[in-house]
Design a protein around this motif. Structure first.
Motif, PDB file in Angstrom:
ATOM      1  N   THR A  57       9.642  48.636  -0.825  1.00 27.68           N
ATOM      2  CA  THR A  57       9.176  47.922  -2.070  1.00 27.68           C
ATOM      3  C   THR A  57       8.187  49.523  -2.392  1.00 27.68           C
ATOM      4  O   THR A  57       8.228  50.041  -3.148  1.00 27.68           O
ATOM      5  CB  THR A  57       7.473  46.630  -1.872  1.00 27.68           C
ATOM      6  N   ASP A 139      10.809  41.347  -6.590  1.00 28.12           N
ATOM      7  CA  ASP A 139      10.667  41.858  -4.934  1.00 28.12           C
ATOM      8  C   ASP A 139      11.011  40.119  -4.166  1.00 28.12           C
ATOM      9  O   ASP A 139      10.050  39.469  -5.232  1.00 28.12           O
ATOM     10  CB  ASP A 139       9.086  42.053  -4.856  1.00 28.12           C
ATOM     11  N   ASP A 140      11.523  40.647  -2.892  1.00 25.46           N
ATOM     12  CA  ASP A 140      11.880  38.925  -2.137  1.00 25.46           C
ATOM     13  C   ASP A 140      12.053  37.848  -3.255  1.00 25.46           C
ATOM     14  O   ASP A 140      11.427  37.245  -2.822  1.00 25.46           O
ATOM     15  CB  ASP A 140       9.918  39.280  -1.649  1.00 25.46           C
TER      16      ASP A 140
HETATM   17 MG   LIG Z   1       8.459  44.220   0.141  1.00 24.86          MG
END
Ligand SMILES: [Mg+2]
Ligand SMILES: Nc1ncnc2c1ncn2[C@@H]1O[C@H](COP(=O)(O)OP(=O)(O)OP(=O)(O)O)[C@@H](O)[C@H]1O
Length: 395
Positions: A57, A139-140
Motif C-alpha cells: 500500500t 487494495d486487499d
Molecule cells: Mg496493504
C-alpha cells in the motif's frame, strides 16, 4: 522543536522520514520505477502481489501521490456492491440521485417544481478519472467475495481499454484466478511481485530513523532487529518505535541503543497484537472428542502434545517464515528431553494438515500459515513475531 519518535517510525502510516526505496527482482530497477512505468502504459491493468505487511500500500501511495490516488479495498465489497457506485462515492461524485428544479411557466408566472432523476454512468466516471489524472487502487482485493472479484475484473477490462488507470493489490495465490489467471486480461496486465525485505534494507530503516533522532545504533544491533523483523518493514518500524519508548522511560535517557534492551522492546511490541486466540486454537488443535492425546516430555520439563510441539517449533530460533517439513521435525525433536521418543514423522505431517484445515475454517485473522507440498509457510510476519515474543507458553 526536534522530531518525535512517532513521527519518524510509523508502523501504521506513510513513513515520511524513514521511507526506503528497494531494488525489485529486476536488477537495477526500483519498485517505484516499475510501478510508475506500469501505470503509464495505457490500456494495461497493474497487478501488484506480495506477502502481508511488505509495503504494498505504501508503495502505491509513494508512487501515485496522495492527490491522485483513489483507494478502495476488497473489504468494501459484499455480493451486492456496485463497483462504479463505490468508485464514484470515493471521489465524491453522486452516482445516482434526485434533484428538484423550479421553473416559471409562461406569462402566468406559475412556478412548478420538476423532479429529475439522474444516474452518473460509468463513462462519466472514467472521463473524470482521466481528466484529473487519477489512479484507482483496489487494495486487499482478496477480501472481496470471489464472485465479486470476477465481476470487478470484467468491469476493469472494459475500463482500462478506455484509458482508466487501476492497480489491483493482493496477497499471493489468493485472488489470482480473477486477475492473473483471467484469460480475458492476458496480454493486458503489468505484473509486479513484491519480494520479502532483505536484512540490509530493513537495517536502513533503523539507521536513517535513529540518526534523525540523534540516537546511536551499532551495526550488530541494527542487524539483530532486522532479523527479528521477519522481512517486514512494518515490524521493523514497530520495534524501532518501541525501543524509543523504552529509552524515553529509562532514567538517564539514552542516546545509544544497547543490545540488552532489545528483548524487552520485542515484548513491548507484541502488547497490542491480537493473536492470542489464534495461538490458543493452534495449541489445542482439533477437537479430540474427549479422548486424550499422547504427550511428550520436553527439555524444559513440560508435557506437550503434538500440536503444542508444532507451535513451539515454529517459534524457535532462528526466526524463519518458511520451514521444510524436515526443519519442523528436527526442531520438534530438539525440544524433547533426552531419551524421550517423539511423535512419528507421519503423525507430525497429519497434524500439520489437520491444523491447516482447522485454521482455514475460521476468519481471516486465523489464516496465518499454509502447509503445502511439504513446506510450512508462515503467511503473517506479525503472527510469528507474536509467537516468539508475546504472551506465555502454556505447555
Ligand atoms: Mg496493504
Ligand atoms: N518503503 C518503505 N520504507 C519504510 N517503511 C515502509 C516501507 N513500506 C512499508 N513500510 C512500513 O510498513 C508498514 C506497512 O506497509 P503497507 O501497509 O504498505 O504494507 P502492506 O503490504 O500493504 O500490508 P497488508 O498486507 O497488511 O496490506 C508501513 O506503515 C510502514 O511503516
Amino acid at each position: 522543536m526536534g522530531l518525535k519518535a512517532e513521527d519518524v517510525f510509523r508502523p501504521g502510516a506513510f513513513p515520511e522520514y524513514t521511507y526506503i526505496s528497494r531494488e525489485s527482482a529486476v536488477p537495477g530497477l526500483s519498485y517505484e520505477f516499475r510501478l510508475e512505468q506500469a501505470i503509464k502504459v495505457s490500456g494495461f491493468l497493474t497487478s501488484l502481489v506480495g506477502p502481508s505487511k511488505m509495503g504494498k500500500t505504501i508503495l502505491c501511495e509513494k508512487v501515485i501521490g496522495f492527490d491522485r490516488i483513489v483507494e478502495i479495498s476488497g473489504a468494501d465489497f459484499d455480493e451486492n456492491t456496485d463497483f462504479w457506485k463505490l468508485t464514484a462515492a470515493k471521489v465524491g461524485l453522486a452516482y445516482e440521485g434526485q434533484f428538484t428544479s423550479e421553473k416559471t411557466l409562461g406569462d402566468s408566472g406559475d412556478r412548478y417544481a420538476k423532479q429529475e432523476v439522474f444516474a452518473l454512468t460509468k463513462d462519466k466516471i472514467i472521463d473524470y478519472f482521466r481528466k484529473k489524472n487519477l489512479v484507482l487502487v483496489i487494495d486487499d482485493f482478496h477480501y472481496a467475495p470471489e464472485m465479486k472479484r470476477m465481476q470487478v475484473a470484467q468491469q476493469l477490462k472494459d475500463a482500462i481499454r478506455r484509458g482508466f488507470r487501476a492497480i489491483v493489490v493482493s496477497l499471493p495465490h489468493r485472488a489470482d484466478e480473477a486477475i492473473r489467471q483471467n484469460s480475458d486480461l492476458s496480454g493486458r496486465l503489468s505484473l509486479i511481485n513484491i519480494e520479502p525485505w532483505a536484512v540490509e534494507d530493513l537495517k536502513e530503516i533503523a539507521r536513517i530513523g535513529f540518526k534523525e533522532l540523534g540516537i546511536g545504533i551499532d551495526e550488530e544491533v541494527a542487524e539483530q532487529i532486522a532479523v527479528e523483523s521477519l522481512s517486514s518493514p512494518q515490524l521493523m518500524q514497530y520495534i524501532c518505535l518501541n525501543i524509543c519508548m523504552l529509552l524515553e522511560r529509562s532514567e538517564n535517557g539514552a542516546d545509544r541503543i544497547r543490545a540488552e534492551i532489545l528483548e524487552t522492546a520485542y515484548r513491548y511490541t507484541t502488547a497490542n497484537f491480537e493473536y492470542g486466540d489464534v495461538v490458543s486454537l493452534m495449541r489445542r488443535g482439533p477437537s479430540t472428542r474427549g479422548k486424550s492425546r499422547n504427550v511428550f516430555l520436553t527439555k524444559d520439563g513440560r508435557m506437550c502434545d503434538v500440536y503444542e510441539l508444532i507451535v513451539r517449533s515454529v517459534a524457535e530460533n532462528p526466526p524463519i517464515m518458511q520451514l521444510d517439513f524436515e526443519d519442523v521435525r528436527d526442531r520438534i525433536y530438539r525440544l524433547l528431553a533426552d531419551g524421550c521418543e517423539g511423535p512419528k514423522p507421519q503423525m507430525i505431517r497429519d497434524s500439520l494438515a489437520k491444523l491447516q484445515e482447522l485454521l482455514n475454517s475460521r476468519e481471516d485473522i486465523f489464516k496465518v500459515m499454509d502447509w503445502k507440498e511439504g513446506v510450512l509457510y508462515i503467511l503473517d510476519p506479525l503472527f510469528l513475531f507474536y509467537l516468539r515474543w508475546g504472551g506465555e507458553r502454556s505447555c
